[in-house]
Design a protein around this motif. Sequence first.
Motif, PDB file in Angstrom:
ATOM      1  N   SER A 162      17.984  -0.273  -7.658  1.00  0.00           N
ATOM      2  CA  SER A 162      18.991   0.733  -7.341  1.00  0.00           C
ATOM      3  C   SER A 162      18.905   0.978  -5.844  1.00  0.00           C
ATOM      4  O   SER A 162      18.127   0.323  -5.150  1.00  0.00           O
ATOM      5  CB  SER A 162      18.736   2.032  -8.114  1.00  0.00           C
ATOM      6  N   THR A 163      19.657   1.917  -5.343  1.00  0.00           N
ATOM      7  CA  THR A 163      19.615   2.200  -3.905  1.00  0.00           C
ATOM      8  C   THR A 163      18.262   2.736  -3.461  1.00  0.00           C
ATOM      9  O   THR A 163      17.899   2.610  -2.300  1.00  0.00           O
ATOM     10  CB  THR A 163      20.700   3.214  -3.512  1.00  0.00           C
ATOM     11  N   THR A 164      17.489   3.294  -4.385  1.00  0.00           N
ATOM     12  CA  THR A 164      16.213   3.927  -4.013  1.00  0.00           C
ATOM     13  C   THR A 164      14.986   3.330  -4.712  1.00  0.00           C
ATOM     14  O   THR A 164      13.880   3.816  -4.514  1.00  0.00           O
ATOM     15  CB  THR A 164      16.253   5.434  -4.330  1.00  0.00           C
ATOM     16  N   THR A 220       1.043  -4.579  -6.795  1.00  0.00           N
ATOM     17  CA  THR A 220       2.175  -5.445  -7.109  1.00  0.00           C
ATOM     18  C   THR A 220       2.559  -5.157  -8.550  1.00  0.00           C
ATOM     19  O   THR A 220       1.813  -4.511  -9.286  1.00  0.00           O
ATOM     20  CB  THR A 220       1.836  -6.943  -6.954  1.00  0.00           C
ATOM     21  N   GLY A 221       3.730  -5.626  -8.950  1.00  0.00           N
ATOM     22  CA  GLY A 221       4.144  -5.467 -10.342  1.00  0.00           C
ATOM     23  C   GLY A 221       4.420  -4.032 -10.739  1.00  0.00           C
ATOM     24  O   GLY A 221       4.061  -3.605 -11.825  1.00  0.00           O
ATOM     25  N   PHE A 222       5.067  -3.272  -9.854  1.00  0.00           N
ATOM     26  CA  PHE A 222       5.400  -1.893 -10.176  1.00  0.00           C
ATOM     27  C   PHE A 222       6.711  -1.522  -9.472  1.00  0.00           C
ATOM     28  O   PHE A 222       7.183  -2.236  -8.603  1.00  0.00           O
ATOM     29  CB  PHE A 222       4.278  -0.933  -9.759  1.00  0.00           C
ATOM     30  N   VAL A 223       7.284  -0.408  -9.865  1.00  0.00           N
ATOM     31  CA  VAL A 223       8.513   0.070  -9.243  1.00  0.00           C
ATOM     32  C   VAL A 223       8.138   1.086  -8.168  1.00  0.00           C
ATOM     33  O   VAL A 223       7.441   2.063  -8.435  1.00  0.00           O
ATOM     34  CB  VAL A 223       9.469   0.706 -10.277  1.00  0.00           C
ATOM     35  N   LEU A 224       8.607   0.808  -6.948  1.00  0.00           N
ATOM     36  CA  LEU A 224       8.381   1.694  -5.805  1.00  0.00           C
ATOM     37  C   LEU A 224       9.697   2.401  -5.511  1.00  0.00           C
ATOM     38  O   LEU A 224      10.743   1.763  -5.442  1.00  0.00           O
ATOM     39  CB  LEU A 224       7.935   0.863  -4.600  1.00  0.00           C
ATOM     40  N   GLU A 225       9.630   3.719  -5.357  1.00  0.00           N
ATOM     41  CA  GLU A 225      10.847   4.502  -5.156  1.00  0.00           C
ATOM     42  C   GLU A 225      10.707   5.358  -3.907  1.00  0.00           C
ATOM     43  O   GLU A 225       9.637   5.898  -3.617  1.00  0.00           O
ATOM     44  CB  GLU A 225      11.099   5.401  -6.371  1.00  0.00           C
ATOM     45  N   HIS A 226      11.802   5.444  -3.156  1.00  0.00           N
ATOM     46  CA  HIS A 226      11.844   6.303  -1.963  1.00  0.00           C
ATOM     47  C   HIS A 226      13.266   6.841  -1.821  1.00  0.00           C
ATOM     48  O   HIS A 226      14.221   6.059  -1.759  1.00  0.00           O
ATOM     49  CB  HIS A 226      11.451   5.510  -0.727  1.00  0.00           C
ATOM     50  N   GLY A 274      14.839   8.004   0.613  1.00  0.00           N
ATOM     51  CA  GLY A 274      15.514   7.690   1.864  1.00  0.00           C
ATOM     52  C   GLY A 274      16.059   6.270   1.949  1.00  0.00           C
ATOM     53  O   GLY A 274      16.711   5.922   2.933  1.00  0.00           O
ATOM     54  N   TRP A 275      15.785   5.443   0.953  1.00  0.00           N
ATOM     55  CA  TRP A 275      16.265   4.059   0.971  1.00  0.00           C
ATOM     56  C   TRP A 275      17.734   3.982   0.579  1.00  0.00           C
ATOM     57  O   TRP A 275      18.253   4.847  -0.146  1.00  0.00           O
ATOM     58  CB  TRP A 275      15.465   3.202   0.017  1.00  0.00           C
ATOM     59  N   THR A 276      18.386   2.899   1.005  1.00  0.00           N
ATOM     60  CA  THR A 276      19.780   2.641   0.628  1.00  0.00           C
ATOM     61  C   THR A 276      19.953   1.148   0.352  1.00  0.00           C
ATOM     62  O   THR A 276      20.766   0.474   0.980  1.00  0.00           O
ATOM     63  CB  THR A 276      20.752   3.084   1.743  1.00  0.00           C
ATOM     64  N   TRP A 277      19.173   0.604  -0.583  1.00  0.00           N
ATOM     65  CA  TRP A 277      19.211  -0.825  -0.898  1.00  0.00           C
ATOM     66  C   TRP A 277      20.515  -1.214  -1.594  1.00  0.00           C
ATOM     67  O   TRP A 277      21.078  -0.433  -2.350  1.00  0.00           O
ATOM     68  CB  TRP A 277      18.052  -1.205  -1.828  1.00  0.00           C
ATOM     69  N   ALA A 278      20.905  -2.442  -1.374  1.00  0.00           N
ATOM     70  CA  ALA A 278      21.955  -3.073  -2.168  1.00  0.00           C
ATOM     71  C   ALA A 278      21.236  -3.856  -3.265  1.00  0.00           C
ATOM     72  O   ALA A 278      20.103  -4.300  -3.062  1.00  0.00           O
ATOM     73  CB  ALA A 278      22.787  -4.014  -1.300  1.00  0.00           C
ATOM     74  N   PRO A 279      21.852  -4.045  -4.430  1.00  0.00           N
ATOM     75  CA  PRO A 279      21.197  -4.845  -5.468  1.00  0.00           C
ATOM     76  C   PRO A 279      20.859  -6.233  -4.937  1.00  0.00           C
ATOM     77  O   PRO A 279      21.646  -6.825  -4.196  1.00  0.00           O
ATOM     78  CB  PRO A 279      22.247  -4.927  -6.573  1.00  0.00           C
ATOM     79  N   GLY A 280      19.671  -6.724  -5.277  1.00  0.00           N
ATOM     80  CA  GLY A 280      19.277  -8.066  -4.858  1.00  0.00           C
ATOM     81  C   GLY A 280      17.859  -8.120  -4.326  1.00  0.00           C
ATOM     82  O   GLY A 280      17.108  -7.154  -4.420  1.00  0.00           O
ATOM     83  N   PRO A 281      17.503  -9.279  -3.748  1.00  0.00           N
ATOM     84  CA  PRO A 281      16.127  -9.479  -3.303  1.00  0.00           C
ATOM     85  C   PRO A 281      15.749  -8.622  -2.096  1.00  0.00           C
ATOM     86  O   PRO A 281      16.595  -8.298  -1.264  1.00  0.00           O
ATOM     87  CB  PRO A 281      16.069 -10.963  -2.950  1.00  0.00           C
ATOM     88  N   VAL A 284       0.889  -1.155   0.000  1.00  0.00           N
ATOM     89  CA  VAL A 284       0.000   0.000   0.000  1.00  0.00           C
ATOM     90  C   VAL A 284       0.926   1.203   0.000  1.00  0.00           C
ATOM     91  O   VAL A 284       1.580   1.488   0.995  1.00  0.00           O
ATOM     92  CB  VAL A 284      -0.935   0.008   1.230  1.00  0.00           C
ATOM     93  N   ALA A 285       1.037   1.861  -1.144  1.00  0.00           N
ATOM     94  CA  ALA A 285       2.017   2.938  -1.316  1.00  0.00           C
ATOM     95  C   ALA A 285       1.576   4.239  -0.654  1.00  0.00           C
ATOM     96  O   ALA A 285       2.399   5.086  -0.358  1.00  0.00           O
ATOM     97  CB  ALA A 285       2.291   3.161  -2.799  1.00  0.00           C
ATOM     98  N   ASP A 286       0.284   4.389  -0.378  1.00  0.00           N
ATOM     99  CA  ASP A 286      -0.220   5.615   0.239  1.00  0.00           C
ATOM    100  C   ASP A 286      -0.759   5.303   1.634  1.00  0.00           C
ATOM    101  O   ASP A 286      -1.203   4.187   1.909  1.00  0.00           O
ATOM    102  CB  ASP A 286      -1.343   6.215  -0.611  1.00  0.00           C
ATOM    103  N   ALA A 287      -0.748   6.293   2.505  1.00  0.00           N
ATOM    104  CA  ALA A 287      -1.282   6.124   3.857  1.00  0.00           C
ATOM    105  C   ALA A 287      -2.805   5.983   3.799  1.00  0.00           C
ATOM    106  O   ALA A 287      -3.460   6.551   2.921  1.00  0.00           O
ATOM    107  CB  ALA A 287      -0.897   7.322   4.712  1.00  0.00           C
ATOM    108  N   TYR A 288      -3.331   5.216   4.728  1.00  0.00           N
ATOM    109  CA  TYR A 288      -4.778   5.081   4.844  1.00  0.00           C
ATOM    110  C   TYR A 288      -5.109   4.814   6.303  1.00  0.00           C
ATOM    111  O   TYR A 288      -4.265   4.424   7.094  1.00  0.00           O
ATOM    112  CB  TYR A 288      -5.310   3.968   3.942  1.00  0.00           C
ATOM    113  N   SER A 289      -6.374   5.021   6.672  1.00  0.00           N
ATOM    114  CA  SER A 289      -6.845   4.775   8.031  1.00  0.00           C
ATOM    115  C   SER A 289      -7.646   3.479   8.051  1.00  0.00           C
ATOM    116  O   SER A 289      -8.241   3.100   7.037  1.00  0.00           O
ATOM    117  CB  SER A 289      -7.742   5.920   8.498  1.00  0.00           C
ATOM    118  N   PRO A 290      -7.674   2.787   9.200  1.00  0.00           N
ATOM    119  CA  PRO A 290      -8.477   1.554   9.291  1.00  0.00           C
ATOM    120  C   PRO A 290      -9.913   1.819   8.849  1.00  0.00           C
ATOM    121  O   PRO A 290     -10.520   2.827   9.211  1.00  0.00           O
ATOM    122  CB  PRO A 290      -8.410   1.201  10.778  1.00  0.00           C
ATOM    123  N   GLY A 291     -10.424   0.929   8.028  1.00  0.00           N
ATOM    124  CA  GLY A 291     -11.780   1.056   7.501  1.00  0.00           C
ATOM    125  C   GLY A 291     -11.859   1.768   6.162  1.00  0.00           C
ATOM    126  O   GLY A 291     -12.866   1.669   5.472  1.00  0.00           O
TER     127      GLY A 291
END
Length: 100
Positions: A85-87, A42-48, A50-57, A28-35
Amino acid sequence: MVACNAQGELIAADATNPAHRGAVLGVVADAYSPGDDAVVQTGFVLEHSGWTWAPGPVLVGLAGQLAQAPPTGALFSQVIGQALSTTRVLIDINPPITLA
């Protein structure tokens, strides 16, 4: 990451919760409230920036977080994407593997 509980509600996916094995749905890429209605993706590229990923799973972590290694106490491991990528992560849900 979100999973579906027994009541059909979205909850934060957690690799230490045995009920979440096989119940992880996507991101869930956006914030939501219960209810509120939420869009699970799924099946999309998510970018942020502030992330610092290493290549891989990228895996299900704790309390809805993404991780690159199973967290301490994990009962299952589930690849939910690949760090491009890292982000950037390509979200692509794979089946879980039982650890304990």
